[in-house]
Scaffold this active site. Structure first.
Site, short mmCIF file in Angstrom:
data_model
loop_
_atom_site.label_atom_id
_atom_site.label_comp_id
_atom_site.label_asym_id
_atom_site.label_seq_id
_atom_site.Cartn_x
_atom_site.Cartn_y
_atom_site.Cartn_z
CE LYS A 158 -0.72 32.29 -14.08
NZ LYS A 158 0.40 32.09 -14.99
NE ARG A 209 -1.01 38.03 -13.85
CZ ARG A 209 -0.91 37.16 -14.82
NH1 ARG A 209 0.12 37.14 -15.61
NH2 ARG A 209 -1.89 36.30 -15.01
NE ARG A 244 -2.18 28.79 -23.13
CZ ARG A 244 -1.81 29.58 -22.12
NH1 ARG A 244 -2.14 29.26 -20.90
NH2 ARG A 244 -1.12 30.67 -22.37
NE ARG A 273 -4.08 33.19 -23.29
CZ ARG A 273 -3.59 33.18 -22.05
NH1 ARG A 273 -4.08 32.33 -21.16
NH2 ARG A 273 -2.63 34.00 -21.69
NE ARG A 293 1.45 35.66 -21.83
CZ ARG A 293 1.03 34.54 -22.43
NH1 ARG A 293 1.05 34.45 -23.75
NH2 ARG A 293 0.55 33.56 -21.72
P1 AP5 Z 1 -1.92 26.76 -18.35
O1 AP5 Z 1 -2.49 25.99 -17.23
O2 AP5 Z 1 -2.84 27.35 -19.35
O3 AP5 Z 1 -0.88 27.85 -17.79
P2 AP5 Z 1 -1.15 29.26 -17.10
O4 AP5 Z 1 -0.12 29.39 -16.02
O5 AP5 Z 1 -2.58 29.41 -16.73
O6 AP5 Z 1 -0.73 30.18 -18.31
P3 AP5 Z 1 -1.27 31.58 -18.82
O7 AP5 Z 1 -0.60 31.77 -20.14
O8 AP5 Z 1 -2.75 31.65 -18.79
O9 AP5 Z 1 -0.67 32.56 -17.81
P4 AP5 Z 1 -0.42 34.03 -18.07
O10 AP5 Z 1 -0.11 34.49 -16.71
O11 AP5 Z 1 0.59 34.34 -19.10
O12 AP5 Z 1 -1.77 34.52 -18.72
P5 AP5 Z 1 -3.06 35.22 -18.14
O13 AP5 Z 1 -4.21 34.75 -18.91
O14 AP5 Z 1 -3.13 35.14 -16.69
O15 AP5 Z 1 -0.88 25.79 -19.08
C1 AP5 Z 1 -0.19 26.20 -20.22
C2 AP5 Z 1 -0.01 24.99 -21.16
O16 AP5 Z 1 0.83 24.04 -20.52
C3 AP5 Z 1 -1.33 24.27 -21.47
O17 AP5 Z 1 -1.31 23.85 -22.79
C4 AP5 Z 1 -1.33 23.07 -20.53
O18 AP5 Z 1 -2.02 21.95 -21.06
C5 AP5 Z 1 0.16 22.78 -20.35
N1 AP5 Z 1 0.48 22.29 -19.04
C6 AP5 Z 1 0.01 22.74 -17.86
N2 AP5 Z 1 0.54 22.05 -16.84
C7 AP5 Z 1 1.38 21.13 -17.40
C8 AP5 Z 1 2.24 20.13 -16.86
N3 AP5 Z 1 2.33 19.93 -15.53
N4 AP5 Z 1 2.97 19.39 -17.72
C9 AP5 Z 1 2.88 19.59 -19.07
N5 AP5 Z 1 2.08 20.52 -19.64
C10 AP5 Z 1 1.33 21.29 -18.80
O19 AP5 Z 1 -2.75 36.74 -18.51
C11 AP5 Z 1 -2.72 37.15 -19.85
C12 AP5 Z 1 -2.42 38.64 -19.92
O20 AP5 Z 1 -3.47 39.37 -19.24
C13 AP5 Z 1 -1.15 39.10 -19.23
O21 AP5 Z 1 -0.04 38.98 -20.08
C14 AP5 Z 1 -1.48 40.56 -18.92
O22 AP5 Z 1 -1.35 41.37 -20.05
C15 AP5 Z 1 -2.95 40.50 -18.55
N6 AP5 Z 1 -3.14 40.29 -17.10
C16 AP5 Z 1 -3.51 39.13 -16.48
N7 AP5 Z 1 -3.54 39.31 -15.15
C17 AP5 Z 1 -3.20 40.61 -14.92
C18 AP5 Z 1 -3.03 41.39 -13.74
N8 AP5 Z 1 -3.21 40.87 -12.51
N9 AP5 Z 1 -2.66 42.67 -13.87
C19 AP5 Z 1 -2.46 43.24 -15.09
N10 AP5 Z 1 -2.58 42.54 -16.25
C20 AP5 Z 1 -2.94 41.23 -16.16
#
Ligand code: AP5
Length: 311
Positions: A100, A176, A211, A240, A251
C-alpha cells in the site's frame, strides 16, 4: 437549453459539436455574436468555442473551403459542456506489507493526491507520546485494530483539511472495519475507486521482515526487493516496531477477520490488483484504473448535437 447554458456559466469550457458537414478550413467570422470565438477547429466536426454568450441561440459561421464560400447557421440547442474534474478520492487496502505505502508513493507522485495513511498518523501519535499514542501502541504491538474512538476522528479531521479537499485524497489503510466504513458513509465520504492489493500470505512475511524506512525522506525500502540507492541511506534506515514475523502474523489475522465486511460497503467501486508483481507493474494496473476514473469524472454533464444546419 439557454437556461441550461446559464447554469453552466462557471464551467471552464463549452464545446459545440455540430453536425459533421462543415468544411475543415475556416477563414472568417462568426455572426451575430461577437462574444463567440471559434478556436482552431481540430476536425470538421469538432470546434471549441470560448466565451459563449449566455444569450446566444443562433449564430452563423462563414467560411471558405477550397475557394468556395459557404455559410451555415447553427442553432445552439445541442451543447456539450465539460466540467473541470473534481479531485480524485481513492482508498487503498490490502494485507500488511501488500505494498500500500509503496504504491501510494507512486500514485501521489503522478496524481498529486494528499496521502493519508492511518498507520502513519498513529505512529506519529506514538512518537509524540500523546495519550492517544500510548493507547494506540498497546494495540499496534498486538497487531490489533486501534479502537475507533482514536482512529475515526483522527482520520476524519485529516480528510476534511483544505489540502485534501482541494487536491483530492488517497486514503491508505482506512477504513479497516465495518464500523469505520460506516462512519465514513454517515459523513457521505465515499471513494471514486477502492483499490485492493491482492498478495498471497506467504509472500507478506518476507516483505515485512525485509522492510526498512528512511527517516529522512520517508521512503520505503526492502533489503532484497528495493534496496537503498547509497550506503549513506543504508546506514540511516530504520525498522518499524511491529515488523517482526510474530507481529505480522497477528496483523494478517486481523486483516482477514475484517476485510470482507469493508469490501461489502465498496463493492461498486472496487478494483482488485495483483500485488505480487514488480512494483512498477502493479502501479501500471493502478494507473490505468485511475485514468479511467479521471476520464469519467470529466464527462460532459450535458451532451447533444447541433441542429438546424443550413448550407
Ligand atoms: P509497503 O508498501 O510498506 O506495504 P504496506 O501495505 O504499506 O504495509 P504496512 O505494513 O504498512 O501495512 P499495515 O496495514 O500492516 O500497516 P499500517 O501502518 O497501515 O511494503 C512492504 C514491503 O514490501 C516494503 O519493504 C516494500 O519495499 C516491499 N514491497 C512493496 N511492494 C513490493 C512489490 N511489488 N514487490 C516486492 N516488494 C515490494 O498499520 C499498522 C498498525 O496500525 C495496524 O496493525 C493497526 O494496529 C494500526 N492501524 C492502522 N490503520 C488502522 C485502522 N484503520 N484502524 C485501526 N487500527 C489501525
Amino acid at each position: 437549453m439557454l437556461s441550461e447554458l446559464g447554469a453552466m456559466a462557471s464551467l471552464s469550457n463549452v464545446y459545440l459539436s455540430p453536425k459533421s458537414q462543415y468544411p475543415s478550413s475556416f477563414s472568417s467570422a462568426i455572426s451575430p455574436c461577437k462574444s463567440v470565438c471559434l478556436v482552431s477547429p481540430k476536425t470538421a466536426s469538432d470546434f471549441q468555442l470560448k466565451g459563449v454568450s449566455m444569450n446566444l441561440d443562433l449564430f452563423v459561421i462563414r467560411g471558405n473551403h477550397h475557394g468556395r464560400a459557404w455559410k451555415c447557421g447553427v442553432q445552439l440547442v445541442p451543447i456539450m459542456a465539460v466540467q473541470k474534474s473534481e479531485p480524485l478520492k481513492i482508498m487503498i487496502a490490502g494485507a500488511p506489507a501488500s505494498g500500500k505505502g509503496t504504491q501510494c508513493e507512486l500514485i501521489t507522485k503522478k496524481y498529486g493526491l494528499v496521502h493519508i495513511a492511518a498507520g502513519d498518523l498513529l505512529r506519529a501519535e506514538v512518537a509524540q507520546g500523546t495519550a492517544n499514542g500510548k493507547k494506540a501502541k498497546e494495540y499496534m504491538e498486538k497487531g490489533m485494530l486501534v479502537p475507533d474512538e482514536i482512529v475515526v476522528t483522527m482520520v476524519k479531521e485529516r480528510l476534511l483539511q483544505q489540502d485534501a479537499q482541494e487536491k483530492g485524497w488517497l486514503l491508505d489503510g482506512y477504513p479497516r472495519s465495518l464500523s469505520q466504513a460506516t462512519a465514513l458513509e454517515n459523513l457521505q465520504i465515499r471513494p471514486d475507486l477502492f483499490i485492493l492489493l491482492d498478495v498471497p500470505d506467504e509472500i507478506l512475511v518476507e516483505r515485512v521482515i525485509g522492510r526498512r524506512l528512511d527517516p529522512v525522506t520517508g521512503k520505503i525500502y526492502h533489503l532484497k526487493y528495493s534496496p537503498p540507492e547509497t550506503q549513506e541511506i543504508a546506514n540511516r534506515l530504520t525498522q518499524r516496531f511491529d515488523d517482526t514475523e510474530e507481529k505480522v502474523k497477528l496483523r494478517l489475522k486481523t486483516h482477514h477477520q475484517n476485510v470482507e465486511a469493508v469490501l461489502s460497503i465498496y463493492e461498486e467501486v472496487i478494483i482488485k490488483v495483483k500485488g505480487d508483481l514488480p512494483k512498477e507493474t502493479v502501479f501500471a494496473d493502478i494507473d490505468a484504473a485511475l485514468s479511467v476514473v479521471l476520464e469519467s469524472k470529466a464527462k460532459p454533464i450535458s451532451a447533444a448535437m447541433a441542429t438546424s444546419v443550413t448550407q
